[in-house]
Write an enzyme that holds these catalytic residues in place. Structure first.
Site, short mmCIF file in Angstrom:
data_model
loop_
_atom_site.label_atom_id
_atom_site.label_comp_id
_atom_site.label_asym_id
_atom_site.label_seq_id
_atom_site.Cartn_x
_atom_site.Cartn_y
_atom_site.Cartn_z
N GLU A 156 39.24 30.54 32.37
CA GLU A 156 40.04 30.03 33.50
C GLU A 156 39.32 29.05 34.42
O GLU A 156 39.39 29.19 35.65
CB GLU A 156 40.58 31.23 34.30
N GLU A 261 46.18 36.81 25.27
CA GLU A 261 46.55 37.84 26.26
C GLU A 261 48.07 37.88 26.37
O GLU A 261 48.65 37.62 27.41
CB GLU A 261 45.93 37.53 27.63
O1 G3I Z 1 37.66 50.08 38.26
C1 G3I Z 1 38.27 50.16 39.55
C2 G3I Z 1 38.39 51.58 39.98
O2 G3I Z 1 37.11 52.11 40.14
C3 G3I Z 1 39.20 51.63 41.30
O3 G3I Z 1 39.42 52.96 41.65
C4 G3I Z 1 40.55 50.92 41.15
C5 G3I Z 1 41.32 50.90 42.45
O4 G3I Z 1 42.12 49.77 42.55
O5 G3I Z 1 40.31 49.60 40.74
C6 G3I Z 1 39.65 49.52 39.48
O6 G3I Z 1 39.48 48.20 39.16
C7 G3I Z 1 40.63 47.50 38.75
C8 G3I Z 1 40.39 46.99 37.34
O7 G3I Z 1 41.45 46.16 36.95
C9 G3I Z 1 40.26 48.12 36.32
O8 G3I Z 1 41.43 48.85 36.28
C10 G3I Z 1 40.84 46.33 39.70
O9 G3I Z 1 41.22 46.81 40.98
C11 G3I Z 1 41.90 45.40 39.16
O10 G3I Z 1 41.94 44.23 39.96
C12 G3I Z 1 41.58 45.00 37.74
O11 G3I Z 1 42.60 44.18 37.27
C13 G3I Z 1 42.32 43.48 36.07
C14 G3I Z 1 42.35 41.97 36.34
O12 G3I Z 1 42.15 41.27 35.12
C15 G3I Z 1 41.28 41.57 37.32
O13 G3I Z 1 41.26 40.24 37.52
C16 G3I Z 1 43.37 43.84 35.04
O14 G3I Z 1 43.23 45.22 34.69
C17 G3I Z 1 43.21 42.98 33.80
O15 G3I Z 1 44.30 43.17 32.94
C18 G3I Z 1 43.18 41.51 34.20
O16 G3I Z 1 42.98 40.74 33.05
C19 G3I Z 1 42.98 39.31 33.25
C20 G3I Z 1 42.07 38.73 32.19
O17 G3I Z 1 40.80 39.32 32.24
C21 G3I Z 1 41.97 37.22 32.34
N1 G3I Z 1 43.28 36.61 32.32
C22 G3I Z 1 44.25 37.17 33.28
C23 G3I Z 1 44.37 38.67 33.09
C24 G3I Z 1 45.42 39.24 34.01
O18 G3I Z 1 45.03 39.11 35.35
#
Ligand code: G3I
Length: 368
Positions: A156, A261
């Site tokens: 990105e 994705e």
């Molecule tokens: O691991 C922590 C956990 O300890 C905590 O309790 C919890 C509370 O919110 O958060 C957890 O982290 C989260 C993480 O996912 C794991 O579940 C983050 O808040 C959350 O922001 C994160 O989101 C991920 C996101 O990328 C972050 O940018 C999504 O799961 C994931 O699907 C998403 O994937 C991205 C690709 O990598 C790149 N392209 C876009 C795609 C969608 O955004």
């Protein structure tokens, strides 16, 4: 046209959602086309979700880590790596004989805070950042050499208007951070495939930027094998003609094209500026189907996903992999985006791990 859509919808509705024993699996169905995969989260990898685990092993031949290889997870402090989850992910793929993809080495989001900064919180110099990038890339790729087939090296970096995103990497190193990342990645594991990956890859200005960047990498003699079109879609985006034009343009660079994705929101796109006065009405707008998708919407979703699948198959001479961004609707990131607590329906399997009708129908027809 309307009659055709109606007929297709009825056919989809009658398809059984339950995979029959004599029906092919997804990986068998697409075996002449491309690898078919899914992103896995830690719950899947560590076996906390047995139903998902059997779906993954039955249907998919390639996997990618949804979060556990991102910088803030795997390299939380300069002198500390956290390997448990990433090791478990790679072991899962090796055990199940799957093509394993690494996601992602250089990305502005989920970047550990220390990475581009000194102890006072200011940006480090270009030389320090280069050294950190090299160490990060080399340490991770070396650990999984021979096990991970290819890496999303840079994720990105470009905005929809085709300009560079103002990330710490760009702020400190300018445009050179992309070629440097590819150089370090190839030096770390000369046998690994290297990809660049982004969303909204259909948008013409972005397409032009990527074609230019990829051609530039190639003209410098740097390795790049694939262009990842993330494929986060909705009922009204992307424009499929634009998407197809991008597949052709990326293929013309000589790279493979990967749908990396894939998911498609079934909920209406709500503009941030939606002028809804009271908050109850606004939450309803954001989360309109908490108790299940109405049949008409589900039919539209399935019909659009079916056309998109046809498009992928049409281009299977250049598309080498299609990876869904998750296994079942219940675990999709889309349930928490753009706001937390939505009930979304974007993936190939529903919350009960049944294959969605458009795909179940394809498998059933093959079995006849
Ligand atoms: O691991 C922590 C956990 O300890 C905590 O309790 C919890 C509370 O919110 O958060 C957890 O982290 C989260 C993480 O996912 C794991 O579940 C983050 O808040 C959350 O922001 C994160 O989101 C991920 C996101 O990328 C972050 O940018 C999504 O799961 C994931 O699907 C998403 O994937 C991205 C690709 O990598 C790149 N392209 C876009 C795609 C969608 O955004």
């Amino acid at each position: 046209m309307r009659i055709a859509i109606l007929a297709a919808s009825v056919a989809l509705m009658t398809a059984s959602c339950t995979a029959e024993k004599n029906e092919p699996t997804l990986k068998e169905y697409f075996s002449d086309n491309f690898l078919i995969g899914t992103a896995l989260n830690v719950g899947h990898i560590k076996g906390f979700d047995q139903k998902a685990d059997s779906v993954v092993r039955r249907h998919f031949n390639t996997i990618v880590a949804e979060n556990c290889m991102k910088c803030e997870k795997i390299h939380p402090a300069e002198d500390r790596y956290f390997w448990d989850d990433a090791d478990a992910f790679v072991d899962y793929g090796v055990r199940n004989n799957m093509t394993i993809i690494g996601h992602t080495l250089i990305w502005h989001s989920q970047l550990a805070r220390w990475f581009p900064r000194d102890s006072a919180g200011n940006y480090v110099s270009a030389d320090v950042l280069k050294q950190r990038m090299r160490d990060h890339i080399t340490t991770i790729m070396t650990r999984y050499k021979g096990k991970i087939k290819g890496w999303d090296v840079v994720n990105e970096p470009i905005l929809e208007n085709g300009s560079y995103r103002k990330s710490p990497f760009y702020d400190i190193l300018g445009e050179e951070f992309i070629p440097l990342a590819f150089q370090y990645a190839h030096e770390a594991d000369p046998d690994a495939e290297l990809y660049i990956n982004d969303y909204a890859m259909n948008v013409p200005a972005k397409r032009e930027a990527y074609v230019r960047i990829v051609n530039d990498l190639k003209s410098r003699g740097l390795r790049i094998d694939g262009i990842g079109m993330q494929g986060h879609m909705g009922m009204d985006y992307p424009d499929l003609d634009e998407f197809e034009a991008s597949i052709n343009a990326y293929a013309a660079t000589g790279c493979n094209v990967m749908i990396t994705e894939w998911d498609m929101s079934a909920l209406p796109t709500v503009s941030r500026s939606a002028n809804v006065g009271d908050s109850v009405a606004f939450s309803k707008l954001l989360n309109p189907y908490p108790d299940g998708l109405p049949t008409g919407v589900s039919d539209q979703w399935n019909a659009r996903m079916d056309s998109i699948t046809d498009m992928f198959i049409r281009h299977s001479d250049v598309i080498t992999r299609v990876t869904a961004w998750g296994v079942d609707d219940g675990m999709s990131w889309k349930n928490n985006f753009p706001v937390r607590g939505r009930v979304e329906y974007p993936l190939l399997f529903d919350r009960d791990y049944n294959l969605k009708p458009f795909m179940a129908n394809r498998l059933a027809n093959t079995a006849k």
